[in-house]
Design a protein around this motif. Structure first.
Motif, PDB file in Angstrom:
ATOM      1  N   ILE A  78       1.903  10.017   4.438  1.00  0.00           N
ATOM      2  CA  ILE A  78       3.219  10.151   3.661  1.00  0.00           C
ATOM      3  C   ILE A  78       2.927  10.655   2.225  1.00  0.00           C
ATOM      4  O   ILE A  78       2.345   9.908   1.643  1.00  0.00           O
ATOM      5  N   GLY A  79       3.878  11.924   1.875  1.00  0.00           N
ATOM      6  CA  GLY A  79       3.498  12.359   0.606  1.00  0.00           C
ATOM      7  C   GLY A  79       3.257  13.724   0.398  1.00  0.00           C
ATOM      8  O   GLY A  79       2.736  14.274   1.542  1.00  0.00           O
ATOM      9  N   ILE A  80       3.187  14.243  -0.708  1.00  0.00           N
ATOM     10  CA  ILE A  80       2.838  15.661  -0.806  1.00  0.00           C
ATOM     11  C   ILE A  80       1.274  15.762  -1.468  1.00  0.00           C
ATOM     12  O   ILE A  80       1.012  14.924  -2.160  1.00  0.00           O
ATOM     13  N   GLY A  81       0.711  17.006  -1.379  1.00  0.00           N
ATOM     14  CA  GLY A  81      -0.374  17.433  -2.327  1.00  0.00           C
ATOM     15  C   GLY A  81      -1.666  16.697  -1.762  1.00  0.00           C
ATOM     16  O   GLY A  81      -1.709  16.262  -0.547  1.00  0.00           O
ATOM     17  N   LEU A  82      -2.728  17.042  -2.348  1.00  0.00           N
ATOM     18  CA  LEU A  82      -4.093  16.583  -2.105  1.00  0.00           C
ATOM     19  C   LEU A  82      -4.227  14.980  -1.690  1.00  0.00           C
ATOM     20  O   LEU A  82      -4.875  14.480  -0.965  1.00  0.00           O
ATOM     21  N   THR A  83      -3.383  14.150  -2.505  1.00  0.00           N
ATOM     22  CA  THR A  83      -3.428  12.699  -2.263  1.00  0.00           C
ATOM     23  C   THR A  83      -2.027  12.121  -2.041  1.00  0.00           C
ATOM     24  O   THR A  83      -1.412  11.651  -3.049  1.00  0.00           O
ATOM     25  N   PRO A  84      -1.379  12.499  -0.877  1.00  0.00           N
ATOM     26  CA  PRO A  84      -0.215  11.685  -0.418  1.00  0.00           C
ATOM     27  C   PRO A  84      -0.055  10.274  -1.019  1.00  0.00           C
ATOM     28  O   PRO A  84      -0.753   9.543  -0.629  1.00  0.00           O
ATOM     29  N   SER A  85       1.151   9.985  -1.496  1.00  0.00           N
ATOM     30  CA  SER A  85       1.189   8.689  -2.065  1.00  0.00           C
ATOM     31  C   SER A  85       0.927   7.652  -1.097  1.00  0.00           C
ATOM     32  O   SER A  85       0.458   6.502  -1.492  1.00  0.00           O
ATOM     33  N   GLY A  86       1.308   7.939   0.219  1.00  0.00           N
ATOM     34  CA  GLY A  86       1.292   6.620   1.103  1.00  0.00           C
ATOM     35  C   GLY A  86      -0.178   6.270   1.177  1.00  0.00           C
ATOM     36  O   GLY A  86      -0.672   5.144   1.273  1.00  0.00           O
ATOM     37  N   ASP A  87      -1.094   7.634   1.242  1.00  0.00           N
ATOM     38  CA  ASP A  87      -2.551   7.131   1.291  1.00  0.00           C
ATOM     39  C   ASP A  87      -2.992   6.271   0.243  1.00  0.00           C
ATOM     40  O   ASP A  87      -3.790   5.518   0.136  1.00  0.00           O
ATOM     41  N   ASP A  88      -2.639   6.982  -1.314  1.00  0.00           N
ATOM     42  CA  ASP A  88      -3.150   6.141  -2.298  1.00  0.00           C
ATOM     43  C   ASP A  88      -2.737   4.505  -2.104  1.00  0.00           C
ATOM     44  O   ASP A  88      -3.290   3.872  -2.846  1.00  0.00           O
ATOM     45  N   PHE A  89      -1.297   4.397  -1.716  1.00  0.00           N
ATOM     46  CA  PHE A  89      -0.911   3.208  -1.716  1.00  0.00           C
ATOM     47  C   PHE A  89      -1.747   2.301  -0.932  1.00  0.00           C
ATOM     48  O   PHE A  89      -2.060   1.278  -1.218  1.00  0.00           O
ATOM     49  N   LEU A  90      -2.022   2.917   0.282  1.00  0.00           N
ATOM     50  CA  LEU A  90      -2.842   2.067   1.208  1.00  0.00           C
ATOM     51  C   LEU A  90      -4.403   1.828   0.573  1.00  0.00           C
ATOM     52  O   LEU A  90      -4.788   0.744   1.038  1.00  0.00           O
ATOM     53  N   CYS A  91      -5.008   2.698  -0.108  1.00  0.00           N
ATOM     54  CA  CYS A  91      -6.213   2.460  -0.825  1.00  0.00           C
ATOM     55  C   CYS A  91      -6.022   1.255  -1.654  1.00  0.00           C
ATOM     56  O   CYS A  91      -6.857   0.416  -1.946  1.00  0.00           O
ATOM     57  N   GLY A  92      -4.860   1.179  -2.641  1.00  0.00           N
ATOM     58  CA  GLY A  92      -4.530   0.198  -3.298  1.00  0.00           C
ATOM     59  C   GLY A  92      -4.508  -1.289  -2.824  1.00  0.00           C
ATOM     60  O   GLY A  92      -4.923  -2.103  -3.024  1.00  0.00           O
ATOM     61  N   ILE A  93      -3.754  -1.173  -1.577  1.00  0.00           N
ATOM     62  CA  ILE A  93      -3.888  -2.392  -0.636  1.00  0.00           C
ATOM     63  C   ILE A  93      -5.324  -2.782  -0.270  1.00  0.00           C
ATOM     64  O   ILE A  93      -5.838  -3.966  -0.284  1.00  0.00           O
ATOM     65  N   LEU A  94      -5.927  -1.741   0.351  1.00  0.00           N
ATOM     66  CA  LEU A  94      -7.576  -2.200   0.734  1.00  0.00           C
ATOM     67  C   LEU A  94      -8.179  -2.649  -0.464  1.00  0.00           C
ATOM     68  O   LEU A  94      -9.355  -3.546  -0.250  1.00  0.00           O
ATOM     69  N   ALA A  95      -8.130  -2.144  -1.497  1.00  0.00           N
ATOM     70  CA  ALA A  95      -8.687  -2.752  -2.836  1.00  0.00           C
ATOM     71  C   ALA A  95      -8.236  -3.995  -3.196  1.00  0.00           C
ATOM     72  O   ALA A  95      -9.138  -4.999  -3.768  1.00  0.00           O
ATOM     73  N   GLY A  96      -7.012  -4.365  -3.045  1.00  0.00           N
ATOM     74  CA  GLY A  96      -6.206  -5.508  -3.604  1.00  0.00           C
ATOM     75  C   GLY A  96      -6.702  -6.720  -2.642  1.00  0.00           C
ATOM     76  O   GLY A  96      -6.843  -7.815  -3.438  1.00  0.00           O
TER      77      GLY A  96
END
Length: 172
Positions: free
Chosen positions: A107-125
Protein backbone atom coordinates in the motif's frame (compact mmCIF):
# COMPACT_ATOMS: atom_id res chain seq x y z
CA UNK A 1 22.91 -3.54 -3.03
CA UNK A 2 22.25 -1.29 -0.04
CA UNK A 3 24.95 0.74 1.69
CA UNK A 4 24.94 3.29 4.47
CA UNK A 5 27.33 6.14 5.09
CA UNK A 6 27.34 8.61 7.97
CA UNK A 7 24.39 10.58 6.58
CA UNK A 8 23.17 8.72 3.48
CA UNK A 9 21.44 5.49 2.55
CA UNK A 10 22.23 4.24 -0.96
CA UNK A 11 20.14 1.70 -2.84
CA UNK A 12 21.29 0.46 -6.21
CA UNK A 13 18.91 -1.08 -8.71
CA UNK A 14 20.10 -2.11 -12.19
CA UNK A 15 21.76 1.06 -13.53
CA UNK A 16 20.13 3.48 -11.05
CA UNK A 17 21.41 4.67 -7.69
CA UNK A 18 18.97 6.08 -5.14
CA UNK A 19 20.28 8.23 -2.31
CA UNK A 20 18.35 9.05 0.87
CA UNK A 21 19.76 11.79 3.13
CA UNK A 22 19.41 11.68 6.89
CA UNK A 23 21.99 14.26 7.94
CA UNK A 24 21.05 16.27 10.99
CA UNK A 25 19.00 13.39 12.40
CA UNK A 26 19.37 12.17 15.92
CA UNK A 27 20.41 8.52 15.71
CA UNK A 28 19.44 6.24 18.55
CA UNK A 29 21.33 2.96 18.56
CA UNK A 30 19.43 0.20 20.29
CA UNK A 31 20.16 -3.49 19.95
CA UNK A 32 17.51 -6.22 19.96
CA UNK A 33 16.77 -7.40 23.48
CA UNK A 34 17.94 -4.12 25.00
CA UNK A 35 15.09 -2.13 26.55
CA UNK A 36 14.41 1.20 24.92
CA UNK A 37 15.20 4.34 26.90
CA UNK A 38 12.28 5.67 28.94
CA UNK A 39 11.99 8.79 26.77
CA UNK A 40 11.89 6.77 23.54
CA UNK A 41 8.11 7.00 23.06
CA UNK A 42 8.39 10.77 23.34
CA UNK A 43 11.28 10.83 20.84
CA UNK A 44 9.32 8.71 18.38
CA UNK A 45 6.23 10.92 18.66
CA UNK A 46 8.37 14.04 18.26
CA UNK A 47 10.01 12.56 15.15
CA UNK A 48 6.59 11.79 13.68
CA UNK A 49 5.24 15.24 14.54
CA UNK A 50 8.17 17.02 12.90
CA UNK A 51 8.48 14.88 9.81
CA UNK A 52 6.99 16.20 6.63
CA UNK A 53 7.32 13.07 4.59
CA UNK A 54 3.70 12.23 3.85
CA UNK A 55 2.92 8.55 3.90
CA UNK A 56 1.30 7.35 7.12
CA UNK A 57 2.59 10.36 9.08
CA UNK A 58 -0.86 11.95 9.18
CA UNK A 59 -2.29 8.92 10.96
CA UNK A 60 0.03 9.39 13.93
CA UNK A 61 0.84 13.07 14.17
CA UNK A 62 -0.33 14.87 17.28
CA UNK A 63 0.06 18.41 15.94
CA UNK A 64 -2.56 20.15 13.89
CA UNK A 65 -1.48 19.82 10.31
CA UNK A 66 -3.13 20.28 6.96
CA UNK A 67 -5.44 17.50 5.88
CA UNK A 68 -3.96 15.54 3.00
CA UNK A 69 -5.37 15.82 -0.50
CA UNK A 70 -8.83 14.18 -0.49
CA UNK A 71 -7.84 12.13 -3.53
CA UNK A 72 -5.07 10.47 -1.53
CA UNK A 73 -7.05 7.32 -0.65
CA UNK A 74 -4.15 5.45 0.91
CA UNK A 75 -4.58 7.10 4.32
CA UNK A 76 -8.26 6.20 4.82
CA UNK A 77 -7.49 2.62 3.76
CA UNK A 78 -4.53 2.43 6.14
CA UNK A 79 -6.55 3.99 8.97
CA UNK A 80 -9.27 1.38 8.48
CA UNK A 81 -6.72 -1.44 8.58
CA UNK A 82 -4.98 -0.06 11.67
CA UNK A 83 -8.27 0.58 13.50
CA UNK A 84 -9.39 -2.98 12.76
CA UNK A 85 -6.01 -4.32 13.90
CA UNK A 86 -6.16 -2.31 17.14
CA UNK A 87 -9.57 -3.80 17.91
CA UNK A 88 -8.35 -7.34 17.18
CA UNK A 89 -5.28 -6.86 19.39
CA UNK A 90 -7.51 -5.60 22.20
CA UNK A 91 -9.47 -8.85 21.88
CA UNK A 92 -6.17 -10.80 21.78
CA UNK A 93 -7.14 -12.19 18.38
CA UNK A 94 -3.52 -12.14 17.24
CA UNK A 95 -3.82 -14.37 14.12
CA UNK A 96 -6.57 -12.12 12.75
CA UNK A 97 -4.61 -8.99 13.71
CA UNK A 98 -1.60 -10.32 11.80
CA UNK A 99 -3.78 -10.99 8.74
CA UNK A 100 -5.08 -7.45 9.04
CA UNK A 101 -1.59 -5.93 9.24
CA UNK A 102 -0.37 -8.02 6.31
CA UNK A 103 -2.91 -6.16 4.14
CA UNK A 104 -0.60 -3.13 4.42
CA UNK A 105 2.01 -4.74 2.17
CA UNK A 106 2.32 -2.83 -1.08
CA UNK A 107 0.00 0.00 0.00
CA UNK A 108 1.44 3.32 -1.04
CA UNK A 109 3.20 4.96 -3.92
CA UNK A 110 6.78 5.19 -5.12
CA UNK A 111 9.80 3.02 -4.46
CA UNK A 112 9.02 2.60 -0.78
CA UNK A 113 5.26 2.21 -0.26
CA UNK A 114 4.19 3.56 3.13
CA UNK A 115 2.57 0.28 4.14
CA UNK A 116 5.85 -1.56 3.62
CA UNK A 117 7.77 1.08 5.55
CA UNK A 118 5.27 0.77 8.37
CA UNK A 119 5.63 -3.03 8.43
CA UNK A 120 9.43 -2.69 8.58
CA UNK A 121 8.92 -0.43 11.59
CA UNK A 122 6.72 -3.05 13.24
CA UNK A 123 9.28 -5.76 12.54
CA UNK A 124 11.97 -3.59 14.13
CA UNK A 125 9.77 -2.50 17.04
CA UNK A 126 8.82 -5.85 18.53
CA UNK A 127 12.41 -7.02 19.14
CA UNK A 128 13.42 -3.57 20.37
CA UNK A 129 10.64 -3.72 22.93
CA UNK A 130 11.86 -7.19 23.89
CA UNK A 131 8.67 -8.76 22.51
CA UNK A 132 10.05 -10.98 19.72
CA UNK A 133 8.07 -13.92 21.15
CA UNK A 134 4.75 -12.09 21.17
CA UNK A 135 2.10 -14.15 19.31
CA UNK A 136 1.22 -11.21 17.02
CA UNK A 137 4.85 -10.76 15.99
CA UNK A 138 5.37 -14.48 15.34
CA UNK A 139 2.17 -14.76 13.30
CA UNK A 140 2.96 -11.59 11.33
CA UNK A 141 6.41 -12.90 10.43
CA UNK A 142 4.89 -16.08 8.98
CA UNK A 143 2.25 -14.21 7.00
CA UNK A 144 4.57 -11.58 5.54
CA UNK A 145 6.77 -14.24 3.94
CA UNK A 146 3.71 -15.29 1.91
CA UNK A 147 2.80 -11.72 0.92
CA UNK A 148 6.13 -10.47 -0.41
CA UNK A 149 5.04 -10.77 -4.05
CA UNK A 150 2.57 -7.90 -3.44
CA UNK A 151 5.31 -5.26 -3.30
CA UNK A 152 8.22 -4.08 -5.44
CA UNK A 153 11.75 -5.51 -5.53
CA UNK A 154 13.32 -2.86 -3.30
CA UNK A 155 10.72 -3.17 -0.53
CA UNK A 156 10.69 -6.95 -0.84
CA UNK A 157 14.42 -6.90 -0.13
CA UNK A 158 13.99 -4.56 2.86
CA UNK A 159 11.15 -6.69 4.22
CA UNK A 160 13.15 -9.90 3.78
CA UNK A 161 16.03 -8.34 5.71
CA UNK A 162 13.60 -7.12 8.39
CA UNK A 163 12.06 -10.58 8.66
CA UNK A 164 15.59 -11.92 9.26
CA UNK A 165 16.18 -9.26 11.94
CA UNK A 166 18.40 -6.96 9.88
CA UNK A 167 17.61 -3.26 9.68
CA UNK A 168 19.32 -0.26 8.19
CA UNK A 169 20.93 2.18 10.57
CA UNK A 170 18.23 4.66 9.59
CA UNK A 171 15.57 2.27 10.97
CA UNK A 172 17.54 1.80 14.19
Amino acid sequence: PVSVSEDHLFIQSANLLYCFHFSGCQILTVHPGTPLPSDCAELIQRAIDHSHTGGFRNLFTSDISPVPDPEFLILPAARTILDECRELVTKKSYPDAAICLSRLIGIGIGLTPSGDDFLCGILAGFPLWNAARHPLFLQLQKLLHDCLARTNDIRRTFLCCALDGYFSEAIH
